[in-house]
Design a protein around this motif. Structure first.
Motif, PDB file in Angstrom:
ATOM      1  N   PHE A   1       0.838  -1.197   0.000  1.00  0.00           N
ATOM      2  CA  PHE A   1       0.000   0.000   0.000  1.00  0.00           C
ATOM      3  C   PHE A   1       0.879   1.257   0.000  1.00  0.00           C
ATOM      4  O   PHE A   1       0.651   2.200  -0.770  1.00  0.00           O
ATOM      5  N   PHE A   2       1.893   1.262   0.845  1.00  0.00           N
ATOM      6  CA  PHE A   2       2.783   2.404   1.017  1.00  0.00           C
ATOM      7  C   PHE A   2       3.492   2.739  -0.296  1.00  0.00           C
ATOM      8  O   PHE A   2       3.495   3.897  -0.756  1.00  0.00           O
ATOM      9  N   VAL A   3       4.078   1.751  -0.929  1.00  0.00           N
ATOM     10  CA  VAL A   3       4.797   1.965  -2.189  1.00  0.00           C
ATOM     11  C   VAL A   3       3.821   2.287  -3.318  1.00  0.00           C
ATOM     12  O   VAL A   3       4.079   3.149  -4.163  1.00  0.00           O
ATOM     13  N   GLY A   4       2.668   1.597  -3.322  1.00  0.00           N
ATOM     14  CA  GLY A   4       1.677   1.829  -4.370  1.00  0.00           C
ATOM     15  C   GLY A   4       1.106   3.230  -4.354  1.00  0.00           C
ATOM     16  O   GLY A   4       0.626   3.725  -5.383  1.00  0.00           O
ATOM     17  N   HIS A   5       1.156   3.915  -3.186  1.00  0.00           N
ATOM     18  CA  HIS A   5       0.676   5.298  -3.084  1.00  0.00           C
ATOM     19  C   HIS A   5       1.840   6.288  -3.023  1.00  0.00           C
ATOM     20  O   HIS A   5       1.694   7.401  -2.508  1.00  0.00           O
ATOM     21  N   GLU A   6       3.004   5.861  -3.518  1.00  0.00           N
ATOM     22  CA  GLU A   6       4.183   6.731  -3.663  1.00  0.00           C
ATOM     23  C   GLU A   6       4.657   7.288  -2.330  1.00  0.00           C
ATOM     24  O   GLU A   6       4.950   8.470  -2.185  1.00  0.00           O
ATOM     25  N   ARG A   7       4.734   6.402  -1.314  1.00  0.00           N
ATOM     26  CA  ARG A   7       5.308   6.720  -0.012  1.00  0.00           C
ATOM     27  C   ARG A   7       4.693   7.988   0.595  1.00  0.00           C
ATOM     28  O   ARG A   7       5.379   8.983   0.821  1.00  0.00           O
ATOM     29  N   PRO A   8       3.399   7.998   0.863  1.00  0.00           N
ATOM     30  CA  PRO A   8       2.744   9.205   1.380  1.00  0.00           C
ATOM     31  C   PRO A   8       3.304   9.648   2.732  1.00  0.00           C
ATOM     32  O   PRO A   8       3.699   8.823   3.561  1.00  0.00           O
ATOM     33  N   ALA A   9       3.322  10.964   2.942  1.00  0.00           N
ATOM     34  CA  ALA A   9       3.810  11.537   4.197  1.00  0.00           C
ATOM     35  C   ALA A   9       2.810  11.302   5.324  1.00  0.00           C
ATOM     36  O   ALA A   9       1.630  11.015   5.090  1.00  0.00           O
ATOM     37  N   ARG A  10       3.281  11.456   6.567  1.00  0.00           N
ATOM     38  CA  ARG A  10       2.458  11.207   7.750  1.00  0.00           C
ATOM     39  C   ARG A  10       1.149  11.994   7.750  1.00  0.00           C
ATOM     40  O   ARG A  10       0.096  11.483   8.087  1.00  0.00           O
TER      41      ARG A  10
END
Length: 365
Positions: free
Chosen positions: A333-342
């Protein structure tokens, strides 16, 4: 060093700390700058513990040979361990820059009432009392020994907020009494009862996992809000008689499988935040190579679930919710959403549980 010289030395060091916090952009509001200038942290941290070759070493103001080391550390931007249970860290004085960020994020105004969960040394309660007045601050801690010491230190520093010994997670609601609730300990989930304590426009500021969430009250049993942009690492909320330490269960005897998630991913602080949402209350233990990179790890949760991640790229898991499988999904999920910020993440809390989301409450993580 006499008390007069100590106070003079402390005032100089305190001014330097405040200037450094301001220069780094961590302390931007004059009312909070004045609080950090005036409240003497050394009164609230008369000793602390440092790890040494033979365990935790006590550094105390009472020892003439340690006084310089003690006062210097107290006025550096660092967290200091202040209470041990069975040799394990049970309470700490938080890093001043993190405290400043959280206090400013409270967005308090004159006359507001604030409830603090996690009295600790009493230092944060003193800063709140300096800003809002004693009558508008209530602070709670589960440990009677900690509460007694904090109350004495608050009095010595000239502050008298209400100090209560209680389990912060199971407080009985006082309808609408508080405009803000701030937790200074990490909590796996926000208790729904806290919303009943808040005024209609109130909110909760609490460390959840590796971040700090600002959750606005929507009803007496629901709330929703986003995470602040900065990282934060706090001691966990403890129940009465609990050390806060989650002991590692036995390693799983299940067959190992191949994993496509490299073990060194757990050293990525950006992902560690996402991991802390995916597996609340996770505990980590890992082995490093000569370059300081993780090569194997054990991860577990309080319900007994555990993963043994091995140097050969395999993992064995056991328990109700296998943690490494959850982290594999979270990383995709994290990589698929381009490492979103907190601060793109948020939480919705109600009687059915706590649900993290990305960008909008309907985009569940």
């Amino acid at each position: 060093m006499t008390d007069d010289l100590l106070d003079l030395d402390a005032a100089t060091l305190r001014s330097r700390l405040v200037a450094a916090l301001a220069d780094d952009g961590n302390l931007t509001e004059e009312v909070w700058r004045a609080a950090f200038e005036d409240v003497p942290r050394h009164v609230f941290v008369p000793y602390f513990y440092r790890p040494g070759p033979e365990g935790q070493r006590r550094i105390s103001s009472d020892d003439p040979d340690q006084r310089k080391e003690w006062i210097t550390a107290v006025y550096e931007d660092r967290a200091l361990v202040t209470h041990l249970i069975d040799g394990n860290t049970a309470s700490a004085s938080s890093q001043p820059s993190v405290m400043a960020a959280m206090l400013q994020a409270l967005e308090v105004k004159d006359g507001m009432n604030v409830l603090e969960i996690g009295t600790g040394t009493g230092y944060n309660a003193a800063l709140l009392a300096h800003r809002l007045g004693d009558a508008n601050v209530t602070t709670v801690d589960v440990d009677e020994e900690i509460v007694t010491a904090a109350e004495q230190r608050l009095s010595r520093a000239g502050y008298w907020p209400a100090v209560i010994t209680a389990d912060g997670a199971s407080l009985r609601p006082t309808p609408g009494r508080f405009d803000r609730i701030i937790a200074t300990c990490q909590i796996p989930r926000i208790p729904v009862d806290w919303f009943g304590d808040l005024s209609d426009n109130g909110f909760i500021l609490a460390p959840i996992g590796a971040g700090v969430a600002r959750i606005h009250r929507t009803t007496a049993t629901t709330g929703s809000g986003r995470f602040l942009p900065g990282a934060a690492f706090f001691m966990p909320l403890r129940a009465r008689g609990d050390s806060g330490i989650v002991r590692r269960p036995a390693l799983p005897d299940t067959p190992a499988r191949t994993t496509d998630l490299p073990v060194e991913t757990i050293a990525d602080n950006a992902f560690r935040f996402v991991a802390s949402l995916a597996v609340p209350g996770i505990t980590w233990q890992y082995d490093l190579d000569d370059a300081g990179k993780p090569v194997s790890a054990r991860l577990w949760t309080a319900d007994g679930s555990i993963a043994d991640v091995r140097a050969d790229g395999t993992v064995a898991e056991g328990g109700r919710l296998p943690p490494w499988s959850a982290l594999e999904n979270a990383h995709r999920f994290f990589v698929g959403h381009e490492r979103p910020a907190r601060d793109r993440f948020g939480l919705t809390v109600d009687q059915d549980g706590q649900r993290p989301w990305l960008d909008t409450p309907d985009n569940l993580f």
